[in-house]
Motif scaffolding. Structure first.
Motif, PDB file in Angstrom:
ATOM      1  N   ALA A 160       7.744  -2.394  -1.544  1.00  0.00           N
ATOM      2  CA  ALA A 160       7.126  -1.249  -2.221  1.00  0.00           C
ATOM      3  C   ALA A 160       6.973  -0.107  -1.227  1.00  0.00           C
ATOM      4  CB  ALA A 160       5.759  -1.651  -2.768  1.00  0.00           C
ATOM      5  N   LYS A 161       7.414   1.101  -1.596  1.00  0.00           N
ATOM      6  CA  LYS A 161       7.211   2.215  -0.672  1.00  0.00           C
ATOM      7  C   LYS A 161       6.993   3.567  -1.338  1.00  0.00           C
ATOM      8  CE  LYS A 161      12.085   1.863   0.803  1.00  0.00           C
ATOM      9  NZ  LYS A 161      12.304   0.507   0.330  1.00  0.00           N
ATOM     10  N   LEU A 162       7.183   3.667  -2.665  1.00  0.00           N
ATOM     11  CA  LEU A 162       7.028   4.963  -3.331  1.00  0.00           C
ATOM     12  C   LEU A 162       5.686   5.030  -4.058  1.00  0.00           C
ATOM     13  CD1 LEU A 162      10.585   5.153  -4.930  1.00  0.00           C
ATOM     14  CD2 LEU A 162       9.790   6.312  -2.852  1.00  0.00           C
ATOM     15  N   PRO A 163       5.160   6.258  -4.280  1.00  0.00           N
ATOM     16  CA  PRO A 163       3.919   6.357  -5.054  1.00  0.00           C
ATOM     17  C   PRO A 163       4.126   5.723  -6.422  1.00  0.00           C
ATOM     18  CG  PRO A 163       4.575   8.521  -4.200  1.00  0.00           C
ATOM     19  CD  PRO A 163       5.662   7.568  -3.830  1.00  0.00           C
ATOM     20  N   GLY A 164       3.170   4.940  -6.865  1.00  0.00           N
ATOM     21  CA  GLY A 164       3.289   4.268  -8.165  1.00  0.00           C
ATOM     22  C   GLY A 164       3.789   2.836  -8.036  1.00  0.00           C
ATOM     23  N   LYS A 220      -2.490  -4.072  -5.306  1.00  0.00           N
ATOM     24  CA  LYS A 220      -2.433  -2.946  -4.357  1.00  0.00           C
ATOM     25  C   LYS A 220      -1.441  -1.938  -4.893  1.00  0.00           C
ATOM     26  CE  LYS A 220      -3.707  -5.054   0.007  1.00  0.00           C
ATOM     27  NZ  LYS A 220      -3.437  -6.489   0.088  1.00  0.00           N
ATOM     28  N   LEU A 221      -1.855  -0.679  -4.925  1.00  0.00           N
ATOM     29  CA  LEU A 221      -1.027   0.374  -5.510  1.00  0.00           C
ATOM     30  C   LEU A 221      -0.895   1.531  -4.523  1.00  0.00           C
ATOM     31  CD1 LEU A 221       0.302   1.837  -7.973  1.00  0.00           C
ATOM     32  CD2 LEU A 221      -1.991   2.379  -8.769  1.00  0.00           C
ATOM     33  N   LEU A 222       0.355   1.982  -4.333  1.00  0.00           N
ATOM     34  CA  LEU A 222       0.600   3.120  -3.440  1.00  0.00           C
ATOM     35  C   LEU A 222       0.364   4.408  -4.213  1.00  0.00           C
ATOM     36  CD1 LEU A 222       3.824   2.764  -1.285  1.00  0.00           C
ATOM     37  CD2 LEU A 222       1.494   3.143  -0.499  1.00  0.00           C
ATOM     38  N   SER A 223      -0.385   5.298  -3.615  1.00  0.00           N
ATOM     39  CA  SER A 223      -0.765   6.493  -4.350  1.00  0.00           C
ATOM     40  C   SER A 223      -0.823   7.702  -3.420  1.00  0.00           C
ATOM     41  CB  SER A 223      -2.141   6.250  -4.970  1.00  0.00           C
ATOM     42  OG  SER A 223      -2.597   7.408  -5.584  1.00  0.00           O
ATOM     43  N   ARG A 224      -0.628   8.886  -4.009  1.00  0.00           N
ATOM     44  CA  ARG A 224      -0.803  10.095  -3.187  1.00  0.00           C
ATOM     45  C   ARG A 224      -2.277  10.465  -3.077  1.00  0.00           C
ATOM     46  NH1 ARG A 224       3.775  13.189  -6.443  1.00  0.00           N
ATOM     47  NH2 ARG A 224       2.795  11.809  -7.954  1.00  0.00           N
ATOM     48  N   THR A 225      -3.103   9.854  -3.930  1.00  0.00           N
ATOM     49  CA  THR A 225      -4.534  10.162  -3.923  1.00  0.00           C
ATOM     50  C   THR A 225      -5.303   9.034  -3.239  1.00  0.00           C
ATOM     51  OG1 THR A 225      -4.056  10.712  -6.193  1.00  0.00           O
ATOM     52  CG2 THR A 225      -6.329  11.033  -5.470  1.00  0.00           C
ATOM     53  N   ARG A 226      -6.268   9.400  -2.459  1.00  0.00           N
ATOM     54  CA  ARG A 226      -7.139   8.404  -1.834  1.00  0.00           C
ATOM     55  C   ARG A 226      -8.242   8.024  -2.816  1.00  0.00           C
ATOM     56  NH1 ARG A 226     -10.389   9.185   3.891  1.00  0.00           N
ATOM     57  NH2 ARG A 226     -11.101   7.049   4.043  1.00  0.00           N
ATOM     58  N   ILE A 227      -8.489   6.747  -2.969  1.00  0.00           N
ATOM     59  CA  ILE A 227      -9.531   6.314  -3.907  1.00  0.00           C
ATOM     60  C   ILE A 227     -10.534   5.415  -3.197  1.00  0.00           C
ATOM     61  CG2 ILE A 227      -9.973   5.000  -6.026  1.00  0.00           C
ATOM     62  CD1 ILE A 227      -7.133   5.839  -6.850  1.00  0.00           C
ATOM     63  N   GLU A 228     -11.804   5.751  -3.358  1.00  0.00           N
ATOM     64  CA  GLU A 228     -12.884   4.949  -2.770  1.00  0.00           C
ATOM     65  C   GLU A 228     -13.900   4.704  -3.872  1.00  0.00           C
ATOM     66  OE1 GLU A 228     -13.013   4.453   0.890  1.00  0.00           O
ATOM     67  OE2 GLU A 228     -10.994   5.301   0.775  1.00  0.00           O
ATOM     68  N   ASN A 229     -14.277   3.488  -4.089  1.00  0.00           N
ATOM     69  CA  ASN A 229     -15.333   3.200  -5.052  1.00  0.00           C
ATOM     70  C   ASN A 229     -15.958   1.856  -4.695  1.00  0.00           C
ATOM     71  OD1 ASN A 229     -16.661   2.119  -7.406  1.00  0.00           O
ATOM     72  ND2 ASN A 229     -15.901   3.942  -8.443  1.00  0.00           N
ATOM     73  N   SER A 230     -17.121   1.943  -4.057  1.00  0.00           N
ATOM     74  CA  SER A 230     -17.713   0.711  -3.531  1.00  0.00           C
ATOM     75  C   SER A 230     -18.181  -0.209  -4.646  1.00  0.00           C
ATOM     76  CB  SER A 230     -18.874   1.033  -2.615  1.00  0.00           C
ATOM     77  OG  SER A 230     -19.882   1.602  -3.383  1.00  0.00           O
ATOM     78  N   GLN A 231     -18.518   0.391  -5.792  1.00  0.00           N
ATOM     79  CA  GLN A 231     -18.997  -0.405  -6.926  1.00  0.00           C
ATOM     80  C   GLN A 231     -17.954  -1.482  -7.285  1.00  0.00           C
ATOM     81  OE1 GLN A 231     -19.396   2.095 -10.323  1.00  0.00           O
ATOM     82  NE2 GLN A 231     -20.155   0.422 -11.587  1.00  0.00           N
ATOM     83  N   TYR A 232     -16.691  -1.095  -7.263  1.00  0.00           N
ATOM     84  CA  TYR A 232     -15.622  -2.034  -7.595  1.00  0.00           C
ATOM     85  C   TYR A 232     -14.949  -2.607  -6.346  1.00  0.00           C
ATOM     86  CZ  TYR A 232     -15.870  -0.240 -12.370  1.00  0.00           C
ATOM     87  OH  TYR A 232     -16.290   0.095 -13.628  1.00  0.00           O
ATOM     88  N   GLY A 233     -15.503  -2.321  -5.186  1.00  0.00           N
ATOM     89  CA  GLY A 233     -14.905  -2.813  -3.941  1.00  0.00           C
ATOM     90  C   GLY A 233     -13.541  -2.187  -3.666  1.00  0.00           C
ATOM     91  N   ILE A 234     -13.360  -0.934  -4.084  1.00  0.00           N
ATOM     92  CA  ILE A 234     -12.060  -0.265  -3.890  1.00  0.00           C
ATOM     93  C   ILE A 234     -12.136   0.669  -2.684  1.00  0.00           C
ATOM     94  CG2 ILE A 234     -10.398   1.364  -4.896  1.00  0.00           C
ATOM     95  CD1 ILE A 234     -11.461   0.541  -7.652  1.00  0.00           C
ATOM     96  N   ASP A 271       2.059   9.136   4.635  1.00  0.00           N
ATOM     97  CA  ASP A 271       1.517  10.251   3.851  1.00  0.00           C
ATOM     98  C   ASP A 271       0.843   9.760   2.580  1.00  0.00           C
ATOM     99  OD1 ASP A 271       2.657  11.918   5.672  1.00  0.00           O
ATOM    100  OD2 ASP A 271       4.524  12.149   4.524  1.00  0.00           O
ATOM    101  N   LEU A 272       0.865   8.464   2.354  1.00  0.00           N
ATOM    102  CA  LEU A 272       0.334   7.918   1.108  1.00  0.00           C
ATOM    103  C   LEU A 272      -0.929   7.100   1.366  1.00  0.00           C
ATOM    104  CD1 LEU A 272       3.706   6.719  -0.473  1.00  0.00           C
ATOM    105  CD2 LEU A 272       2.450   8.810  -0.979  1.00  0.00           C
ATOM    106  N   TRP A 273      -1.540   6.660   0.262  1.00  0.00           N
ATOM    107  CA  TRP A 273      -2.731   5.807   0.353  1.00  0.00           C
ATOM    108  C   TRP A 273      -2.455   4.501  -0.362  1.00  0.00           C
ATOM    109  CZ3 TRP A 273      -6.402   7.304   3.600  1.00  0.00           C
ATOM    110  CH2 TRP A 273      -6.431   8.659   3.959  1.00  0.00           C
TER     111      TRP A 273
END
Ligand code: ADP
Length: 418
Positions: free
Chosen positions: A232-236, A249-263, A270-272
């Motif tokens: 896997a190497k492209l966004p999506g 695990k998902l490659l994304s251009r957006t950084r996502i943080e959410n402790s409630q869900y342990g994310i 250049d990706l997240w």
């Protein structure tokens, strides 16, 4: 032809993989951790490293251009001015940092991944209260120390290992709140994973017949190495691990943080790399069926038809992702008499939870899912793949490779080719 060596220090053993310029595997070697209680882990790690090098043929060794090592996330140690460990390492799952968690909560930004009993920073704070701390000069992750044995420079790390130490992977520096702690220890200099650090120590090169200009590169953690190995190497693009638990695990251009869900998100160039872990998965299947039954019953399922059974398969109450409820009860009824029907319901329900997980990440602004690679024993179940494809509505394929050592060899290759 040039070769690249990746070494994985995982939970069950160490493993080496040598690849060529075309990323094809040319050699593999293993060093399992013994079952007996090991009192001197760092010596065992060192022995594993040298044994793995020795297991690679002389002919291949002569052409190895770069080496990288991955360790288990948040396995850490303190060393003195010459890199000698001052005490036993603390392993990834060591929870002694629980005693400093309130302090962490008071200094780190809310929801930061360091706020966990097993984070590297929790371990460092715990270690700083021990008598041996006075002898320590540097704090290192397992992968940093093993790479140091090869290149000789103190103290270098990568931003995958350093995330749970508090390193700011967006700004690429240690944050002010961490500096304000004024821990009297040298934290590692942090580089992108797979960056050349320096050439091998001349003694190591001579002892093993490795080239003098063979570069040692920064490493990563075992789970990210396995993601890199997947292809896997492209966004999506994503990787689902269908092992004892369900990890996505998902490659994304957006950084996502959410402790409630342990994310939380790891930086990957250049990706997240974002994702979550559910307690559902193969452990529940194992509770009801043997591996042989899983295979034969799965073959009898008509995967094109949806099962009416709507379960939330858990061995005990509670899940965090994609439903955050520590008391979520397992839902495993009604249970049909026919085991094939029951298994169909279980596979279907786990697929539904997987799809719900990806939907949740996309709701949080991750890139739309485009392809799912699969790792873990569940990846071999063709019936399950067909069911999952029905929910995910994107191609579901097997990972190119699932071994962390292979992913780390790719990092070493990219480190010197780029
Ligand atoms: P882990 O490393 O997390 O233990 P593995 O990748 O070794 O995970 O997978 C183990 C799990 O795979 C077990 O829980 C088992 O129930 C499940 N499993 C084994 N065979 C199959 C199969 N044919 N279909 C689905 N799951 C399977």
């Amino acid at each position: 032809m040039n070769f690249y060596l990746g070494i994985d220090f995982g939970t069950s053993g160490a493993r080496a993989v040598v690849i060529d310029d075309a990323a094809c595997i040319q050699a593999e070697a293993r060093y399992p951790w013994g079952n007996s209680h090991v009192s001197d882990w760092v010596t065992d790690w060192q022995t594993a490293l040298l044994t793995l090098l020795a297991k690679i043929s002389e002919e291949l060794r002569r052409k190895i251009k770069a080496i990288a090592i991955n360790g288990t996330s948040s396995t850490v140690l303190l060393v003195d001015a010459v890199g000698k460990p001052v005490d036993a390492p603390l392993f990834y799952n060591d929870g002694r940092g629980l005693t400093v968690i309130e302090k962490l909560r008071s200094i780190a930004p809310a929801n930061h991944p360091v706020i966990s009993a097993t984070s590297s920073l929790a371990k460092l704070l715990w270690m700083s209260q021990q008598p041996t701390f006075t002898e320590a000069r540097y704090f290192l992750h397992q992968a940093d120390w093993l790479a140091f044995l090869l290149h000789g420079e103190l103290a270098i790390s990568d931003y995958h290992n350093a995330l749970k130490l508090g390193y700011d992977v967006e700004e690429l520096k240690y944050p002010k709140w961490l500096e304000n702690l004024q821990i009297p220890i040298q934290l590692p200099k942090v580089l992108p994973p797979g960056s050349p650090i320096r050439e091998l120590r001349p003694k190591i090169a001579a002892n093993f017949g490795l080239p003098n200009d063979c570069l040692v590169c920064t490493g990563t953690t075992d789970s990210i190495a396995a993601f890199v190995a997947s292809g896997a190497k492209l966004p999506g693009e994503a990787v689902t691990s269908l092992g004892s638990t369900l990890v996505i695990k998902l490659l994304s251009r957006t950084r996502i943080e959410n402790s409630q869900y342990g994310i939380y998100s790891h930086r990957l160039g250049d990706l997240w790399l974002t994702g979550g872990a559910s307690n559902t998965g193969g452990a529940v299947l194992k509770y009801f069926f043997t591996d042989v039954e899983l295979e034969s019953f799965s073959r009898q399922i008509d995967a094109s038809k949806a099962s009416e059974l709507d379960y939330y398969p858990l061995l005990q109450a509670g899940d965090r992702f994609p439903i955050n409820d520590p008391h979520l009860p397992p839902r495993l009824t009604p249970r049909p008499d026919d085991p094939v029907e029951f298994l169909h319901g279980l596979l279907e329900s786990i697929a539904r939870i997987e799809s719900q997980g990806y939907k949740l990440l996309q709701l949080m602004q991750a890139d739309p899912l485009s392809r799912v690679y699969t790792a873990g024993k569940g990846a071999a179940n063709q019936t399950w793949t067909t069911i999952r494809q029905r929910y995910l509505k994107v191609p579901v394929v097997s990972s190119v490779n699932t071994e962390a050592a292979y992913g780390t060899a790719l990092l070493a290759m990219r480190g010197v080719k780029n």
